[in-house]
Structures are given as structure tokens and as C-alpha cells.
Design a protein around this motif. Structure first.
Motif, PDB file in Angstrom:
ATOM      1  N   GLU A 222       0.853  -1.176   0.000  1.00  0.00           N
ATOM      2  CA  GLU A 222       0.000   0.000   0.000  1.00  0.00           C
ATOM      3  C   GLU A 222       0.895   1.235   0.000  1.00  0.00           C
ATOM      4  O   GLU A 222       2.011   1.209   0.510  1.00  0.00           O
ATOM      5  N   ASP A 223       0.403   2.327  -0.567  1.00  0.00           N
ATOM      6  CA  ASP A 223       1.167   3.577  -0.621  1.00  0.00           C
ATOM      7  C   ASP A 223       1.643   4.001   0.765  1.00  0.00           C
ATOM      8  O   ASP A 223       2.771   4.476   0.920  1.00  0.00           O
ATOM      9  N   THR A 224       0.816   3.836   1.772  1.00  0.00           N
ATOM     10  CA  THR A 224       1.175   4.229   3.141  1.00  0.00           C
ATOM     11  C   THR A 224       2.413   3.486   3.613  1.00  0.00           C
ATOM     12  O   THR A 224       3.321   4.079   4.204  1.00  0.00           O
ATOM     13  N   PHE A 225       2.476   2.191   3.367  1.00  0.00           N
ATOM     14  CA  PHE A 225       3.629   1.410   3.790  1.00  0.00           C
ATOM     15  C   PHE A 225       4.869   1.772   2.981  1.00  0.00           C
ATOM     16  O   PHE A 225       5.971   1.857   3.522  1.00  0.00           O
ATOM     17  N   MET A 226       4.709   2.013   1.684  1.00  0.00           N
ATOM     18  CA  MET A 226       5.855   2.388   0.857  1.00  0.00           C
ATOM     19  C   MET A 226       6.417   3.732   1.295  1.00  0.00           C
ATOM     20  O   MET A 226       7.635   3.902   1.394  1.00  0.00           O
ATOM     21  N   ASN A 227       5.544   4.680   1.588  1.00  0.00           N
ATOM     22  CA  ASN A 227       5.990   5.997   2.065  1.00  0.00           C
ATOM     23  C   ASN A 227       6.717   5.868   3.404  1.00  0.00           C
ATOM     24  O   ASN A 227       7.750   6.505   3.625  1.00  0.00           O
ATOM     25  N   ALA A 228       6.178   5.050   4.295  1.00  0.00           N
ATOM     26  CA  ALA A 228       6.824   4.843   5.594  1.00  0.00           C
ATOM     27  C   ALA A 228       8.167   4.140   5.416  1.00  0.00           C
ATOM     28  O   ALA A 228       9.142   4.466   6.100  1.00  0.00           O
ATOM     29  N   LEU A 229       8.238   3.192   4.490  1.00  0.00           N
ATOM     30  CA  LEU A 229       9.493   2.496   4.224  1.00  0.00           C
ATOM     31  C   LEU A 229      10.555   3.468   3.721  1.00  0.00           C
ATOM     32  O   LEU A 229      11.714   3.405   4.129  1.00  0.00           O
ATOM     33  N   ARG A 230      10.159   4.401   2.867  1.00  0.00           N
ATOM     34  CA  ARG A 230      11.098   5.422   2.371  1.00  0.00           C
ATOM     35  C   ARG A 230      11.606   6.300   3.521  1.00  0.00           C
ATOM     36  O   ARG A 230      12.794   6.612   3.594  1.00  0.00           O
ATOM     37  N   THR A 231      10.714   6.687   4.416  1.00  0.00           N
ATOM     38  CA  THR A 231      11.102   7.500   5.571  1.00  0.00           C
ATOM     39  C   THR A 231      12.028   6.715   6.493  1.00  0.00           C
ATOM     40  O   THR A 231      13.045   7.235   6.969  1.00  0.00           O
ATOM     41  N   MET A 232      11.689   5.470   6.716  1.00  0.00           N
ATOM     42  CA  MET A 232      12.504   4.591   7.559  1.00  0.00           C
ATOM     43  C   MET A 232      13.909   4.461   6.977  1.00  0.00           C
ATOM     44  O   MET A 232      14.899   4.570   7.708  1.00  0.00           O
ATOM     45  N   ALA A 233      14.008   4.257   5.680  1.00  0.00           N
ATOM     46  CA  ALA A 233      15.316   4.139   5.022  1.00  0.00           C
ATOM     47  C   ALA A 233      16.098   5.444   5.144  1.00  0.00           C
ATOM     48  O   ALA A 233      17.299   5.427   5.454  1.00  0.00           O
ATOM     49  N   ALA A 234      15.445   6.567   4.928  1.00  0.00           N
ATOM     50  CA  ALA A 234      16.118   7.869   5.019  1.00  0.00           C
ATOM     51  C   ALA A 234      16.654   8.110   6.429  1.00  0.00           C
ATOM     52  O   ALA A 234      17.777   8.588   6.596  1.00  0.00           O
ATOM     53  N   GLN A 235      15.878   7.766   7.435  1.00  0.00           N
ATOM     54  CA  GLN A 235      16.323   7.952   8.817  1.00  0.00           C
ATOM     55  C   GLN A 235      17.546   7.116   9.139  1.00  0.00           C
ATOM     56  O   GLN A 235      18.380   7.503   9.942  1.00  0.00           O
ATOM     57  N   ARG A 236      17.652   5.976   8.493  1.00  0.00           N
ATOM     58  CA  ARG A 236      18.785   5.077   8.745  1.00  0.00           C
ATOM     59  C   ARG A 236      19.917   5.287   7.748  1.00  0.00           C
ATOM     60  O   ARG A 236      20.893   4.551   7.757  1.00  0.00           O
ATOM     61  N   HIS A 237      19.748   6.287   6.878  1.00  0.00           N
ATOM     62  CA  HIS A 237      20.750   6.602   5.848  1.00  0.00           C
ATOM     63  C   HIS A 237      21.034   5.397   4.961  1.00  0.00           C
ATOM     64  O   HIS A 237      22.188   5.091   4.642  1.00  0.00           O
ATOM     65  N   LEU A 238      19.963   4.698   4.581  1.00  0.00           N
ATOM     66  CA  LEU A 238      20.038   3.547   3.688  1.00  0.00           C
ATOM     67  C   LEU A 238      19.203   3.806   2.451  1.00  0.00           C
ATOM     68  O   LEU A 238      18.247   4.580   2.504  1.00  0.00           O
ATOM     69  N   SER A 239      19.527   3.136   1.380  1.00  0.00           N
ATOM     70  CA  SER A 239      18.626   3.147   0.230  1.00  0.00           C
ATOM     71  C   SER A 239      17.449   2.246   0.581  1.00  0.00           C
ATOM     72  O   SER A 239      17.547   1.381   1.476  1.00  0.00           O
ATOM     73  N   VAL A 240      16.353   2.434  -0.108  1.00  0.00           N
ATOM     74  CA  VAL A 240      15.184   1.578   0.123  1.00  0.00           C
ATOM     75  C   VAL A 240      15.550   0.131  -0.182  1.00  0.00           C
ATOM     76  O   VAL A 240      15.185  -0.784   0.565  1.00  0.00           O
ATOM     77  N   ALA A 241      16.297  -0.093  -1.247  1.00  0.00           N
ATOM     78  CA  ALA A 241      16.693  -1.461  -1.616  1.00  0.00           C
ATOM     79  C   ALA A 241      17.549  -2.105  -0.521  1.00  0.00           C
ATOM     80  O   ALA A 241      17.374  -3.291  -0.210  1.00  0.00           O
ATOM     81  N   ALA A 242      18.469  -1.335   0.071  1.00  0.00           N
ATOM     82  CA  ALA A 242      19.309  -1.870   1.150  1.00  0.00           C
ATOM     83  C   ALA A 242      18.466  -2.221   2.373  1.00  0.00           C
ATOM     84  O   ALA A 242      18.694  -3.255   3.010  1.00  0.00           O
ATOM     85  N   LEU A 243      17.496  -1.375   2.684  1.00  0.00           N
ATOM     86  CA  LEU A 243      16.612  -1.659   3.816  1.00  0.00           C
ATOM     87  C   LEU A 243      15.772  -2.904   3.549  1.00  0.00           C
ATOM     88  O   LEU A 243      15.613  -3.758   4.423  1.00  0.00           O
ATOM     89  N   ILE A 244      15.265  -3.031   2.342  1.00  0.00           N
ATOM     90  CA  ILE A 244      14.476  -4.219   1.987  1.00  0.00           C
ATOM     91  C   ILE A 244      15.343  -5.470   2.083  1.00  0.00           C
ATOM     92  O   ILE A 244      14.897  -6.508   2.593  1.00  0.00           O
ATOM     93  N   ALA A 245      16.595  -5.392   1.628  1.00  0.00           N
ATOM     94  CA  ALA A 245      17.505  -6.536   1.724  1.00  0.00           C
ATOM     95  C   ALA A 245      17.737  -6.921   3.184  1.00  0.00           C
ATOM     96  O   ALA A 245      17.777  -8.105   3.528  1.00  0.00           O
ATOM     97  N   GLU A 246      17.861  -5.912   4.046  1.00  0.00           N
ATOM     98  CA  GLU A 246      18.042  -6.170   5.479  1.00  0.00           C
ATOM     99  C   GLU A 246      16.810  -6.857   6.061  1.00  0.00           C
ATOM    100  O   GLU A 246      16.923  -7.835   6.801  1.00  0.00           O
ATOM    101  N   ILE A 247      15.643  -6.345   5.727  1.00  0.00           N
ATOM    102  CA  ILE A 247      14.391  -6.945   6.205  1.00  0.00           C
ATOM    103  C   ILE A 247      14.284  -8.377   5.711  1.00  0.00           C
ATOM    104  O   ILE A 247      13.951  -9.294   6.469  1.00  0.00           O
ATOM    105  N   ASP A 248      14.611  -8.597   4.452  1.00  0.00           N
ATOM    106  CA  ASP A 248      14.562  -9.935   3.867  1.00  0.00           C
ATOM    107  C   ASP A 248      15.529 -10.868   4.592  1.00  0.00           C
ATOM    108  O   ASP A 248      15.176 -12.007   4.914  1.00  0.00           O
ATOM    109  N   GLY A 249      16.731 -10.391   4.873  1.00  0.00           N
ATOM    110  CA  GLY A 249      17.722 -11.210   5.556  1.00  0.00           C
ATOM    111  C   GLY A 249      17.375 -11.529   6.996  1.00  0.00           C
ATOM    112  O   GLY A 249      17.845 -12.523   7.551  1.00  0.00           O
ATOM    113  N   ASN A 250      16.544 -10.696   7.610  1.00  0.00           N
ATOM    114  CA  ASN A 250      16.161 -10.903   9.007  1.00  0.00           C
ATOM    115  C   ASN A 250      14.955 -11.815   9.190  1.00  0.00           C
ATOM    116  O   ASN A 250      14.591 -12.113  10.324  1.00  0.00           O
ATOM    117  N   GLN A 251      14.357 -12.246   8.083  1.00  0.00           N
ATOM    118  CA  GLN A 251      13.203 -13.144   8.205  1.00  0.00           C
ATOM    119  C   GLN A 251      13.669 -14.487   8.766  1.00  0.00           C
ATOM    120  O   GLN A 251      14.587 -15.097   8.223  1.00  0.00           O
TER     121      GLN A 251
END
Length: 87
Positions: free
Chosen positions: A23-52
Motif C-alpha cells: 500500500e502507498d502508506t507502507f511504501m511511504n513509511a518504508l522510504r522514511t525509515m530508510a532515510a532515517q537510517r541513511h540507507l537506500s530503500v533497496a538496502a533496507l528491503i535486503a536487510e528486512i529480507d535477511g532478518n526473516q
């Protein structure tokens, strides 16, 4: 409700092209989350994927990670401002 619109996004994770549906809400929050952590969205997604603990639905894992971040107060922290190239 425009924030509830679901969109398919293509991302590269560790050199592998995949798609997520969020959903747009989750994608927007994911972008904010990545920016706060100084990561690209793809890097954050890879981290989330690796933590499953049990690899499965990546879109669901992202929603859970965003929800946990929001509960921990991450959504209330300001995003870092982009610095201007002008001096």
C-alpha cells in the motif's frame, strides 16, 4: 482512500530483481525509515529480507518491519534533510 492503494514495486536485492506489493502508506513509511537510517530503500528491503526467520512473503515482512518501526516511535522522528550542493 488514496493511501490504501496497492502498488507493485520492482526492486533489486543483492543483485536479484524481485517485486513487492505494498500500500502507498507502507511504501511511504518504508522510504522514511530508510532515510532515517541513511540507507537506500533497496538496502533496507535486503536487510528486512535477511532478518526473516522463515523466508516467505517479503511484502508481509516489510509491513511488519514498518509497523514495528512505527510502534517504536520511528515515524515520529524527523527525516534527515537533503543537503544542498550550493555553498
Amino acid at each position: 482512500m488514496s493511501d490504501a492503494r496497492i502498488r507493485k514495486q520492482s526492486v533489486n536485492i543483492r543483485g536479484h530483481r524481485t517485486s513487492i506489493t505494498l500500500e502507498d502508506t507502507f511504501m511511504n513509511a518504508l522510504r522514511t525509515m530508510a532515510a532515517q537510517r541513511h540507507l537506500s530503500v533497496a538496502a533496507l528491503i535486503a536487510e528486512i529480507d535477511g532478518n526473516q526467520s522463515t523466508p516467505g512473503n517479503l511484502s508481509s515482512a516489510i509491513r511488519v518491519a514498518v509497523l514495528e518501526w512505527a510502534i517504536e516511535g520511528g515515524a515520529n522522528r524527523p527525516s534527515p534533510q537533503k543537503q544542498s550542493d550550493e555553498t
